[in-house]
Design an enzyme around this catalytic site. Structure first.
Site, PDB file in Angstrom:
ATOM      1  N   HIS A  34       0.852  -1.184   0.000  1.00  0.00           N
ATOM      2  CA  HIS A  34       0.000   0.000   0.000  1.00  0.00           C
ATOM      3  C   HIS A  34       0.891   1.238   0.000  1.00  0.00           C
ATOM      4  O   HIS A  34       2.124   1.137  -0.113  1.00  0.00           O
ATOM      5  CB  HIS A  34      -0.950  -0.012   1.199  1.00  0.00           C
ATOM      6  CG  HIS A  34      -0.272  -0.275   2.513  1.00  0.00           C
ATOM      7  ND1 HIS A  34       0.629   0.609   3.083  1.00  0.00           N
ATOM      8  CD2 HIS A  34      -0.356  -1.331   3.375  1.00  0.00           C
ATOM      9  CE1 HIS A  34       1.060   0.119   4.228  1.00  0.00           C
ATOM     10  NE2 HIS A  34       0.488  -1.051   4.431  1.00  0.00           N
ATOM     11  N   HIS A  37       4.051   1.362   2.139  1.00  0.00           N
ATOM     12  CA  HIS A  37       5.220   0.740   1.539  1.00  0.00           C
ATOM     13  C   HIS A  37       5.798   1.631   0.434  1.00  0.00           C
ATOM     14  O   HIS A  37       7.018   1.746   0.281  1.00  0.00           O
ATOM     15  CB  HIS A  37       4.856  -0.621   0.938  1.00  0.00           C
ATOM     16  CG  HIS A  37       4.352  -1.614   1.932  1.00  0.00           C
ATOM     17  ND1 HIS A  37       3.015  -1.937   2.035  1.00  0.00           N
ATOM     18  CD2 HIS A  37       4.988  -2.354   2.868  1.00  0.00           C
ATOM     19  CE1 HIS A  37       2.858  -2.853   2.973  1.00  0.00           C
ATOM     20  NE2 HIS A  37       4.035  -3.111   3.512  1.00  0.00           N
ATOM     21  N   GLY A 147       8.677   1.102   8.545  1.00  0.00           N
ATOM     22  CA  GLY A 147       7.623   2.036   8.904  1.00  0.00           C
ATOM     23  C   GLY A 147       7.439   2.161  10.405  1.00  0.00           C
ATOM     24  O   GLY A 147       7.559   1.178  11.150  1.00  0.00           O
ATOM     25  N   ASP A 150       4.959  -0.154  12.823  1.00  0.00           N
ATOM     26  CA  ASP A 150       5.469  -1.325  13.542  1.00  0.00           C
ATOM     27  C   ASP A 150       6.625  -0.880  14.439  1.00  0.00           C
ATOM     28  O   ASP A 150       7.768  -1.302  14.263  1.00  0.00           O
ATOM     29  CB  ASP A 150       5.918  -2.390  12.550  1.00  0.00           C
ATOM     30  CG  ASP A 150       4.765  -2.891  11.695  1.00  0.00           C
ATOM     31  OD1 ASP A 150       3.856  -3.534  12.236  1.00  0.00           O
ATOM     32  OD2 ASP A 150       4.762  -2.610  10.481  1.00  0.00           O
ATOM     33  N   ARG A 187      -3.615  -5.471   6.584  1.00  0.00           N
ATOM     34  CA  ARG A 187      -4.751  -6.156   7.204  1.00  0.00           C
ATOM     35  C   ARG A 187      -6.034  -5.318   7.175  1.00  0.00           C
ATOM     36  O   ARG A 187      -7.095  -5.825   7.545  1.00  0.00           O
ATOM     37  CB  ARG A 187      -4.396  -6.556   8.641  1.00  0.00           C
ATOM     38  CG  ARG A 187      -3.389  -7.706   8.717  1.00  0.00           C
ATOM     39  CD  ARG A 187      -3.153  -8.173  10.142  1.00  0.00           C
ATOM     40  NE  ARG A 187      -2.390  -9.407  10.185  1.00  0.00           N
ATOM     41  CZ  ARG A 187      -1.069  -9.474  10.333  1.00  0.00           C
ATOM     42  NH1 ARG A 187      -0.369  -8.349  10.433  1.00  0.00           N
ATOM     43  NH2 ARG A 187      -0.446 -10.640  10.361  1.00  0.00           N
TER      44      ARG A 187
END
Length: 296
Positions: A34, A37, A147, A150, A187
Site C-alpha cells: 500500500h 510501503h 515504517g 510497527d 490487514r
C-alpha cells in the site's frame, strides 16, 4: 525493474553495483503493498543508487491460529506499485530459499521483544529478527527502511543490527495514514464498512493524545485517558501503553523523555496496531533518520 527469485541471482545482480560503490537501499515487506510501503520505497530511491524490495510472507513470525495462510496477497498489484515507486530489484524468494531443509538457527531478540506485542505473540519477534538478519546478509544494504507503525519491530531490529555488528543504517519512516487518520495496513482489507468505522477509534484516540501533548500536556494518566476514550467502539483492547522510545518501558507520572503511545486492539476478528510518538521533534525519537549500529 528486475525480478529475481533466488539468493544467487540477487547477489549476482547486486555485486557489480556494490563494486562500483553504489549505495544500496532495502525495503523488506510481506507484500499486499500500500502507500505506506510506497513511501518507504520512494525514500530509498531518493537516498540510494539502487533499491531492493523483498516480498516474503515469513512463516516464522506467525503464531498458531494467526493469519499465515489467509494473509492477503496480490503480486500483480505489488509489482506495479514497486515499478511506479522506482524499485531497482524485486526479490521474490520461496520459503525453501530462505529456510532450507534442516534450518535450525534463530536470532533471539531479548527483552525488547517481551512487552507490548511480544506479550501476546510469543515467538513473533524471534521470527522477525531471524528473517531480517537473513535478508540483511543476503542483500547487504547500506540503508534499510521500515515504517513507524510497527514501532516495536523497528526497536528490535535496530538493537539486533547493533548487537550483531551488521553494517546497515536503519531508517524509520513516519506512519502513512488515510485521510480520516486510519493507519495504512495490509490487514485493513479484512475490515468491512462497520469494522473500518470502528477501527478509527485507534487513530482518533492516539492523535487526540498527541495533540494534547503538543499543547503542553505531560501527565501520563491524562494522555492515556484521551487515547482510551475513542476505543469504546473496538471489540477488545489488547494493550494501550505509553513507553520510552528506546527501552519500551512504561512511563509513570509525567512524560519526561521521548515516548511512544502504542495500542493493539481487535475490531471484529482483525488485530490492528498503531502508535504515535510523543517527542519534541522526530529527531528526538529517531524517526526519519539513519541510525547505524554504532549510533543506536
Amino acid at each position: 525493474m528486475r525480478v529475481v527469485r533466488t539468493i544467487a541471482d540477487l547477489r549476482a545482480l547486486l555485486r557489480p553495483l556494490r563494486d562500483e560503490g553504489k549505495r544500496i537501499g532495502f525495503v523488506p515487506t510481506m507484500g499486499f503493498l500500500h502507500e505506506g510501503h510506497g513511501a518507504l520505497i520512494r525514500q530509498s530511491a531518493a537516498r540510494c543508487d539502487a533499491t531492493v524490495v523483498s516480498i516474503f510472507v515469513n512463516p516464522t513470525q506467525f503464531g498458531p491460529g494467526e493469519d499465515l495462510t489467509s494473509y492477503p496477497r496480490d503480486l500483480e498489484r505489488d509489482q506495479n506499485l514497486c515499478l511506479e515507486a522506482d524499485t531497482t530489484v524485486l526479490f521474490l524468494p520461496e520459503v525453501a530459499e530462505i529456510y532450507p531443509t534442516g534450518f535450525q538457527t534463530h536470532v533471539e531478540p531479548g527483552r525488547l521483544a517481551e512487552p507490548l506485542c511480544g506479550r501476546f505473540r510469543p515467538g513473533h519477534f524471534r521470527g522477525v529478527a531471524t528473517v531480517v538478519a537473513k535478508l540483511f546478509n543476503i542483500v547487504q544494504p547500506d540503508l534499510a527502511f521500515f515504517g513507524q507503525k510497527d514501532f516495536q519491530q523497528t526497536v528490535v531490529i535496530r538493537r539486533m543490527a547493533r548487537d550483531l555488528n551488521l553494517p546497515v543504517d536503519v531508517v524509520v519512516v513516519p506512519t502513512i495514514r488515510e485521510a480520516d487518520g486510519l493507519a495504512l495496513s495490509s490487514r485493513n482489507t479484512y475490515l468491512d464498512e462497520d469494522a473500518r468505522r470502528r477501527a478509527l477509534g485507534l487513530s482518533q484516540g492516539l492523535l487526540s493524545a498527541k495533540a494534547a501533548f503538543e499543547a503542553g500536556e505531560r501527565q501520563v494518566a491524562k494522555l492515556m485517558d484521551l487515547a482510551r476514550g475513542p476505543l469504546s467502539g473496538v471489540d477488545s483492547i489488547q494493550y494501550l501503553e505509553l513507553v520510552d522510545v528506546q527501552a519500551l518501558e512504561p512511563l509513570q507520572g509525567q512524560v519526561d523523555r521521548a515516548a511512544v503511545l502504542c495500542v493493539a486492539a481487535f475490531v471484529g476478528g482483525t488485530r490492528l496496531i498503531d502508535n504515535v510518538v510523543l517527542a519534541p521533534s522526530p529527531v528526538d525519537a529517531g524517526l526519519n533518520t539513519s541510525l547505524s549500529p554504532q549510533s543506536v
